[in-house]
Design a protein around this motif. Structure first.
Motif, PDB file in Angstrom:
ATOM      1  N   LEU A 107     -25.751 -93.486 127.747  1.00 36.05           N
ATOM      2  CA  LEU A 107     -24.087 -93.461 128.230  1.00 36.05           C
ATOM      3  C   LEU A 107     -22.633 -94.924 127.743  1.00 36.05           C
ATOM      4  O   LEU A 107     -23.067 -94.860 126.937  1.00 36.05           O
ATOM      5  N   SER A 108     -24.191 -96.133 128.155  1.00 38.53           N
ATOM      6  CA  SER A 108     -23.704 -97.608 128.577  1.00 38.53           C
ATOM      7  C   SER A 108     -24.982 -97.437 126.688  1.00 38.53           C
ATOM      8  O   SER A 108     -23.069 -98.773 125.828  1.00 38.53           O
ATOM      9  N   LEU A 109     -25.339 -97.220 126.361  1.00 37.67           N
ATOM     10  CA  LEU A 109     -25.551 -97.916 124.438  1.00 37.67           C
ATOM     11  C   LEU A 109     -24.777 -96.952 123.795  1.00 37.67           C
ATOM     12  O   LEU A 109     -24.123 -97.474 122.065  1.00 37.67           O
ATOM     13  N   ALA A 110     -23.983 -95.616 123.970  1.00 37.67           N
ATOM     14  CA  ALA A 110     -23.389 -95.093 123.216  1.00 37.67           C
ATOM     15  C   ALA A 110     -21.841 -95.557 122.836  1.00 37.67           C
ATOM     16  O   ALA A 110     -21.065 -95.454 122.182  1.00 37.67           O
ATOM     17  N   LEU A 111     -22.017 -95.651 123.903  1.00 38.19           N
ATOM     18  CA  LEU A 111     -20.067 -96.824 124.246  1.00 38.19           C
ATOM     19  C   LEU A 111     -20.252 -97.680 123.210  1.00 38.19           C
ATOM     20  O   LEU A 111     -19.216 -98.257 122.898  1.00 38.19           O
ATOM     21  N   ARG A 112     -21.199 -98.658 123.708  1.00 36.39           N
ATOM     22  CA  ARG A 112     -20.537-100.031 122.481  1.00 36.39           C
ATOM     23  C   ARG A 112     -21.274 -99.360 121.433  1.00 36.39           C
ATOM     24  O   ARG A 112     -21.352-100.214 120.667  1.00 36.39           O
ATOM     25  N   ARG A 113     -22.286 -98.835 120.676  1.00 38.28           N
ATOM     26  CA  ARG A 113     -22.046 -97.803 119.548  1.00 38.28           C
ATOM     27  C   ARG A 113     -21.135 -97.554 118.595  1.00 38.28           C
ATOM     28  O   ARG A 113     -20.417 -98.173 117.906  1.00 38.28           O
ATOM     29  N   VAL A 114     -20.026 -96.831 119.584  1.00 38.76           N
ATOM     30  CA  VAL A 114     -18.507 -96.608 118.742  1.00 38.76           C
ATOM     31  C   VAL A 114     -17.779 -97.961 119.101  1.00 38.76           C
ATOM     32  O   VAL A 114     -16.330 -96.629 119.559  1.00 38.76           O
ATOM     33  N   GLY A 115     -17.873 -99.207 119.894  1.00 43.28           N
ATOM     34  CA  GLY A 115     -16.760 -99.732 119.571  1.00 43.28           C
ATOM     35  C   GLY A 115     -16.554 -99.732 121.059  1.00 43.28           C
ATOM     36  O   GLY A 115     -14.743-100.214 120.855  1.00 43.28           O
ATOM     37  N   ALA A 116     -16.526 -99.261 122.122  1.00 41.32           N
ATOM     38  CA  ALA A 116     -15.771 -99.326 123.301  1.00 41.32           C
ATOM     39  C   ALA A 116     -15.968-100.594 124.047  1.00 41.32           C
ATOM     40  O   ALA A 116     -17.206-100.807 123.864  1.00 41.32           O
TER      41      ALA A 116
END
Length: 192
Positions: A107-116
């Motif tokens: 989840l933390s990696l995904a949020l960074r990946r999408v610019g969150a």
């Protein structure tokens, strides 16, 4: 010219029963005479045809990415849109009843990946503390025209290897009306 003649003969005849095609069988016995191919006088006449063929072949080979141009970027989303996608991510994580260590890390990696940013991370943390009502959420997603974005967000949030999560993704895809080609394209594009 010849094809119109053939179609006229086919439609002008009585339709055959039981899958028989007597007219076509008769035509197959006689070898049709095709007009001689046109011999272009200059190579410039071939250029538009060759270019059109290349463009069409490229479009057909990559039509799903052409038809569904998709980038999930929280920096360009409005606050209401971002909240909907964060809620979908929270619902996806909650689908199997527990947040395992892989999903928390993912989840933390995904949020960074999408610019969150940190604000989105705090909001999804609050959303994870409360159960998400999936039916209402998916209706709001459809009203906001964020179906492909929501599916991509769900893909990024969970481990697709478990049966429960796979069933969740299949349900979301069906409920949002995503055709299998689009869902497959998003799954390839948003591998976790």
């Amino acid at each position: 010219m010849m094809s119109f003649d053939l179609i006229g003969r086919l439609f002008g005849s009585v339709r055959d029963r039981d899958g028989r095609a007597d007219v076509l069988e008769k035509l197959a016995q006689h070898e049709p005479t095709l007009p001689a191919p046109r011999n272009p006088s200059a190579p410039e006449e071939l250029l538009p045809v060759a270019l059109a063929t290349k463009v069409l072949a490229g479009w057909l080979a990559n039509r799903q990415q052409t038809l569904v141009p998709h980038t999930l970027n929280f920096r360009v989303l409005g606050p209401a849109q971002a909240d909907l996608l964060l809620a979908v991510m929270a619902a996806a994580i909650q689908a199997d009843g527990e947040i395992d260590s892989r999903e928390a890390r993912q989840l933390s990696l995904a949020l960074r990946r999408v610019g969150a940013g940190e604000d989105e991370a705090r909001r999804i943390g609050a959303m994870l503390a409360e159960p998400q009502h999936l039916g209402t959420l998916l209706t709001r997603i459809q009203e906001a025209d964020l179906a492909t974005h929501a599916y991509a967000a769900a893909l990024l949030a969970i481990n697709r290897g478990t049966r429960v999560n796979r069933a969740f993704l299949d349900y979301v895809s069906a409920r949002l009306g995503l055709v299998p080609d689009v869902a497959g394209s998003l799954e390839r594009r948003y591998r976790a």
